[in-house]
Design an enzyme around this catalytic site. Structure first.
Site, PDB file in Angstrom:
ATOM      1  N   HIS A 150      44.281  53.971  40.875  1.00  0.00           N
ATOM      2  CA  HIS A 150      43.129  54.828  41.154  1.00  0.00           C
ATOM      3  C   HIS A 150      43.422  56.207  40.578  1.00  0.00           C
ATOM      4  O   HIS A 150      44.286  56.927  41.077  1.00  0.00           O
ATOM      5  CB  HIS A 150      42.867  54.924  42.656  1.00  0.00           C
ATOM      6  CG  HIS A 150      41.777  55.899  42.997  1.00  0.00           C
ATOM      7  ND1 HIS A 150      40.497  55.780  42.493  1.00  0.00           N
ATOM      8  CD2 HIS A 150      41.775  57.026  43.747  1.00  0.00           C
ATOM      9  CE1 HIS A 150      39.759  56.774  42.940  1.00  0.00           C
ATOM     10  NE2 HIS A 150      40.503  57.561  43.695  1.00  0.00           N
ATOM     11  N   ASP A 194      41.989  59.745  39.853  1.00  0.00           N
ATOM     12  CA  ASP A 194      40.964  60.759  40.079  1.00  0.00           C
ATOM     13  C   ASP A 194      40.746  61.603  38.824  1.00  0.00           C
ATOM     14  O   ASP A 194      41.705  62.117  38.243  1.00  0.00           O
ATOM     15  CB  ASP A 194      41.377  61.681  41.226  1.00  0.00           C
ATOM     16  CG  ASP A 194      41.361  60.980  42.568  1.00  0.00           C
ATOM     17  OD1 ASP A 194      40.302  60.472  42.944  1.00  0.00           O
ATOM     18  OD2 ASP A 194      42.416  60.950  43.238  1.00  0.00           O
ATOM     19  N   ASP A 254      37.161  54.857  46.689  1.00  0.00           N
ATOM     20  CA  ASP A 254      37.592  56.107  47.316  1.00  0.00           C
ATOM     21  C   ASP A 254      36.480  57.009  47.833  1.00  0.00           C
ATOM     22  O   ASP A 254      36.740  57.856  48.671  1.00  0.00           O
ATOM     23  CB  ASP A 254      38.469  56.896  46.331  1.00  0.00           C
ATOM     24  CG  ASP A 254      39.296  57.969  47.023  1.00  0.00           C
ATOM     25  OD1 ASP A 254      39.578  57.825  48.229  1.00  0.00           O
ATOM     26  OD2 ASP A 254      39.676  58.956  46.368  1.00  0.00           O
ATOM     27  N   HIS A 265      34.104  61.977  42.614  1.00  0.00           N
ATOM     28  CA  HIS A 265      34.051  62.123  44.076  1.00  0.00           C
ATOM     29  C   HIS A 265      34.977  63.207  44.619  1.00  0.00           C
ATOM     30  O   HIS A 265      35.023  63.423  45.842  1.00  0.00           O
ATOM     31  CB  HIS A 265      34.341  60.771  44.756  1.00  0.00           C
ATOM     32  CG  HIS A 265      35.660  60.164  44.396  1.00  0.00           C
ATOM     33  ND1 HIS A 265      35.805  59.274  43.358  1.00  0.00           N
ATOM     34  CD2 HIS A 265      36.882  60.314  44.928  1.00  0.00           C
ATOM     35  CE1 HIS A 265      37.062  58.897  43.281  1.00  0.00           C
ATOM     36  NE2 HIS A 265      37.742  59.510  44.217  1.00  0.00           N
TER      37      HIS A 265
END
Length: 994
Positions: A62, A64, A186, A436
């Site tokens: 994951h 970001d 997420d 996000h």
């Protein structure tokens, strides 16, 4: 994407091809040739065993697109003192490890990072990766430029960023690059509109990791962690139906099975001669976990996410241990074990669920708000970083104008008299901003600054394009000036020039009337429109709050105010001339008026308090009691007997359910002119407001200015405005979902599960992306916002909206710094200014007003300025449409696709139940749409423009207690006429000629 090119060799077919190219429909390939032999997608899945529990291991990372570090720092692995993470090394390492074992699988999500990495690879590596993708060993999921936030993003920006990411994958890898699964592991709560968009983009399913802890527990008990989400109450099923799965461990591996360099779990030690041999223990623990997980899911297939934040930088650690895990667990089958472990992907897991041919629980609401414990509601980020939220929304409006003028201005718009401009820089900046931890406001301060810098850089590139495009359309190459600080009355040209023109570009598909407020130093001006007709204008003294908030960035003492009208998808030019210089005669009255009104609205004020007291719609003869004031919640510092959870960037947790009233009275000044009436209110040194009513407006404007929030008392503050009315709303209110469909909210209630409320304020907050309203049988009060904000209706007949937050403690969710924004201009604390628009209507007709009004706030006119006299041959008015679009139709997208084609999205902007007038199908003729573009051919695409609409095939799912729905395609009367049903968005690739 299947190849749509037709191989023609006969002269007759060539003639037919030419005929269709110039007169009708012609489809164009959207990616590389996909007829080559591939085994990607569902065909690449490993075999499973029907009589066993199949455990799908999904290796993933994951990544970001900015959070604790900027997007650049994450890609390069810089600032590892903040967080050890380097995405380029992850991709390097994963590719290397996938080549060593054909059974291995890996999924990748964030195209923004993969795009960067891909550009830097040589042809040999690109060929290698292409092979891995074609064989399904490297699979893309989600595929947007980023994994967008779901609470604070507007649907138009989400569609744009998904289109950008998916187009790159399509162009680069063809059909094997197209994701089958949406993957939002997420984001902090999940919006119904996102599910609707994903369904219309062709995804077969959707997986996420976060939902309310009470909701999760109840779903586990009922085996409903996998469900069918019906994400629209207007679109015909299954158009917006999306199979949705809730992952068992968020997006982390099971406890004890993390084998990244950032993990501390022991590796599998499989040498039996070693004292610390642990295979038996590992297998036993894994089988216990798998068995427990299978008890709360419905089929003999379960999924395990093997990875986490920025993992697989050294992929060998993960894969060596996963290889062993699969080998040793499956070896137990010879001893009677009924567990089968395999490398897998979310799409392969989804395929097995589909093959099970079961019925699934149906959900029609959304997954807000999200709490991970009794006092830990993630509702603060709905309002965190309000300045960034506004800048992102304004940037979206500017980008749409930039895109449109690139099309309408033709090739000269990107390379014209003002130099080379481009829209791509802005598109990428806006796409990153949807992440996000971007527009959500949950990043570190230096990362928020970087997002804003990227948006500013993108707008600089677009300004050149816009200037070129307007030069083409107007025939004038006079230099254009941009005034990005008009909200605080800063514009060097208008402050000093004695004669200038204002070009008003309207990106909407219908005409708009818009108030213009320009900083000036003169006391009288003449304004004329494109036809030379005089326009009523007034000069007002600048308010002391505007003086304070702009600091030293401008020197105007007055504001010139007038209303403009702009044609659809076009511009109108207004000329402004100074008539009189010198001091302005006093025009403000230090008193509270009894009322202000125009021919549409009337509002009254309490003469003792200076506050609003009633609101009337004169057209419908409605009047409600209405008071409005400002309050602040005392943010929890974590020193509390119930919980140690403080308020922070993510979490809203007030110390009390009763907010502090900032002031029971307001000092006021009154300005009354023929153009606008203003009541300027001061509540405290850090809260002020202007109640504003323009002459031709059907809405009341509340322009609020809040900050710097004082913290000398060591109290964090979360500032709201609350509107209390006589409407009998029964503790029910309504909010939009990502700016589109409206959802009903009820205090202390969740539609699909029983809520035990533990936070009476934070647990009732919801995201408001563009509007919210309360109503009873007679009256509806709608509030339109200029950015995403959190809000609620805590009391019957009231709406409250959070405007600003300043906190002194971190909320322990990873960002590791308090939300305490300052800047070089505001070292004592950030000042934020914004607008709310209020309308009062009958419930049956309210949407006819607030739908278009919300679109105006999202896509507002762009003002550009030229100094001196206009060129006598300049074209002062232009519309890119032959006629305004019908009220129900919104032009969502008009952007250049390639040299000969443009991408067009038209949407029906009403829900099926909203309006007696506008909730009906509407037909539009594409050939008669544009005034300056000749449409030669048209093909319809899915929402994300990465599949031809007629080739989009999705898994069909059956909800419990319901017959499987059958979708009827939208049609038209001819190939050029397209019909839009309520809430339908249709996407077209048009071959055009200027």
């Amino acid at each position: 994407m299947a190849d749509r090119c037709v191989q023609l060799c006969a002269p007759l077919l060539l003639i037919l091809l030419s005929f269709f190219f110039f007169t009708g429909v012609l489809t164009f390939p959207l990616g590389p040739d996909s007829h080559r032999r591939t085994t990607c997608g569902y065909e690449s899945c490993h075999a499973t065993k029907p009589d066993m529990l199949n455990v799908h291991l999904v290796p993933h990372t994951h990544d970001d697109v900015g959070w604790l570090k900027t997007v650049d720092q994450y890609y390069y692995g810089d600032r590892n003192d903040i967080q050890h993470a380097g995405v380029q090394y992850i991709l390097d390492s994963v590719v290397d490890q996938l080549l060593k074992n054909p059974d291995r699988r890996f999924i990748y999500v964030e195209t923004a990072f993969f795009y960067r990495w891909w550009k830097r690879q040589d042809s040999s590596m690109k060929q290698t990766v292409q092979q891995l993708v074609n064989e399904g060993r490297l699979e893309f999921v989600n595929g947007g430029w980023c994994m967008s936030d779901e609470a604070t993003t507007h649907y138009s920006a989400v569609i744009d960023q998904m289109t950008m990411g998916l187009r790159f994958l399509n162009d680069t890898f063809g059909v094997c690059g197209r994701p089958r699964v949406a993957w939002h592991i997420d984001p902090f709560g999940h919006a119904r509109e996102h599910a609707s968009m994903f369904a219309q983009m062709g995804y077969d399913g959707f997986f996420f990791g976060r939902l309310d802890y009470q909701d999760r527990y109840q779903r586990m008990m009922q085996k409903e962690q996998e469900l069918l989400w019906r994400a629209s109450d207007s679109l015909t099923p299954p158009m917006a139906d999306l199979f949705t799965g809730i992952l068992p461990n968020g997006y982390n591996p099971p406890d004890g099975f993390c084998w990244d360099q950032s993990c501390s779990d022991p590796p599998i030690r499989d040498d039996p001669d070693l004292e610390d041999y642990n295979v038996d223990d590992v297998v036993k623990r894994f089988l216990n976990i798998a068995s427990a997980q299978s008890m709360v899911y419905k089929t003999n297939h379960i999924i395990m996410t093997m990875g986490s934040d920025f993992q697989y930088e050294n992929a060998n650690l993960w894969y060596k241990n996963l290889d062993k895990l699969i080998h040793y667990v499956n070896a137990q089958q010879d001893l009677g074990s009924r567990v089968n472990v395999l490398y897998s992907t979310p799409s392969c897991y989804l395929q097995e669920l589909h093959r099970a041919n079961l019925t699934w629980a149906l959900k029609t609401d959304d997954f807000f708000p999200y709490a991970d414990d009794a006092h830990d509601f993630w509702t603060g980020y709905f309002s965190s970083r309000p300045a960034l939220k506004r800048y992102e929304r304004l940037s979206n409006s500017n980008l749409q104008t930039c895109n449109q003028l690139e099309v309408l201005g033709g090739p000269t718009s990107t390379n014209g008299p003002f130099g080379k401009g481009d829209s791509q820089t802005m598109k990428k900046a806006m796409a990153v901003a949807q992440h996000h931890d971007a527009v959500s406001g949950t990043e570190k301060q230096h990362v928020a600054n970087d997002y804003a810098r990227r948006l500013a850089t993108g707008w600089q590139h677009c300004q050149v394009l816009v200037s070129n495009g307007l030069a083409v359309l107007s025939g004038s190459t006079a230099q254009r000036f941009y005034c990005d600080y008009l909200n605080i009355s800063v514009c060097p040209l208008t402050e000093s020039s004695k004669k200038f023109s204002v070009n008003v570009y309207n990106p909407l598909g219908r005409p708009v009337t818009w108030p213009v407020r320009l900083p000036v130093n003169g006391t009288a001006y003449a304004v004329s429109d494109a036809a030379g007709t005089s326009v009523d204008c007034q000069v007002l003294p600048l308010s002391k709050d505007t003086h304070n908030v702009r600091r030293s960035r401008g020197f105007a003492v007055n504001e010139l105010v007038f209303e403009v009208q702009a044609p659809p998808l076009g511009f109108s030019t207004y000329s402004v001339s100074l008539l009189q210089d010198g001091p302005l005669a006093a025009s403000t009255q230090p008193r509270t008026p009894t009322a202000i009104q125009n021919k549409f609205l009337k509002v009254t004020f309490d003469p003792d308090t200076g506050l609003l007291s009633s609101f009337s719609n004169l057209e419908t003869t409605q009047t409600i009691k209405l008071t409005q004031n400002f309050y602040w919640y005392n943010a929890s510092d974590g020193n509390n007997s119930e919980s140690i959870q403080p308020s922070g960037a993510y979490i809203f947790r007030p110390n009390s359910s009763t907010p502090f009233l900032i002031s029971s009275t307001a000092k006021t000044e009154f300005i009354q002119t023929s153009v606008v009436q203003e009541v300027r209110q001061w509540f405290s040194p850090w809260v002020s407001q202007v109640v504003r009513l323009y002459a031709h407006s059907r809405t009341l404007e509340l322009e609020w200015t809040v900050g710097p929030l004082p913290i000398h008392d060591d109290l964090g503050k979360e500032v709201i405005t609350r509107i209390d009315t006589s409407i009998e709303s029964s503790e029910i209110f309504y909010t939009d979902s990502n700016g589109r469909e409206v959802l009903q909210r009820k205090k202390d209630f969740r539609p699909t599960w029983h809520l035990k409320q533990s936070e009476p304020i934070a647990g009732n907050y919801y995201p408001i992306n563009s509007r919210a309203y309360i109503k009873d049988d007679v009256d509806q009060l709608t509030v339109v916002t200029d950015r995403s904000q959190g809000g609620s209706s805590i009391h019957n007949g009231s709406l409250e909206i959070m405007l600003h937050r300043r906190l002194l403690y971190d909320d322990v969710r990873g960002v590791a710094e308090p939300l305490n924004e300052t800047s070089a201009i505001f070292p004592e604390g950030l000042v934020v200014r914004g607008r709310l628009l209020l309308s009062l209507d009958r419930p049956a007709s309210a949407a006819d007003k607030h739908r278009p009004l919300a679109q105006e706030m999202v896509l507002q006119p762009l003002l550009t300025f030229t100094d001196g006299d206009l060129h006598p041959d300049a074209k002062l008015e232009f519309s890119g449409l032959q006629a305004a679009l019908p009220p129900a139709v919104h032009l969502l997208t008009l952007t250049q696709w390639d040299a000969q084609s443009v991408l067009l999205r038209l949407e029906h902007q009403f829900q099926s139940w909203e309006s007696d007038v506008n909730s009906k199908p509407v037909t539009v003729n594409l050939q008669k749409l544009f005034s300056s573009l000749e449409v030669l051919g048209v093909s319809e695409l899915n929402l994300s423009a990465n599949q031809w609409k007629d080739e989009m095939k999705r898994f069909e799912w059956t909800p419990q207690n319901e017959v499987k729905p059958q979708l009827k395609a939208s049609g038209g009367r001819s190939v050029w006429e397209v019909t839009l049903k309520p809430m339908e968005i249709r996407t077209f690739l048009l071959r055009v000629r200027l």
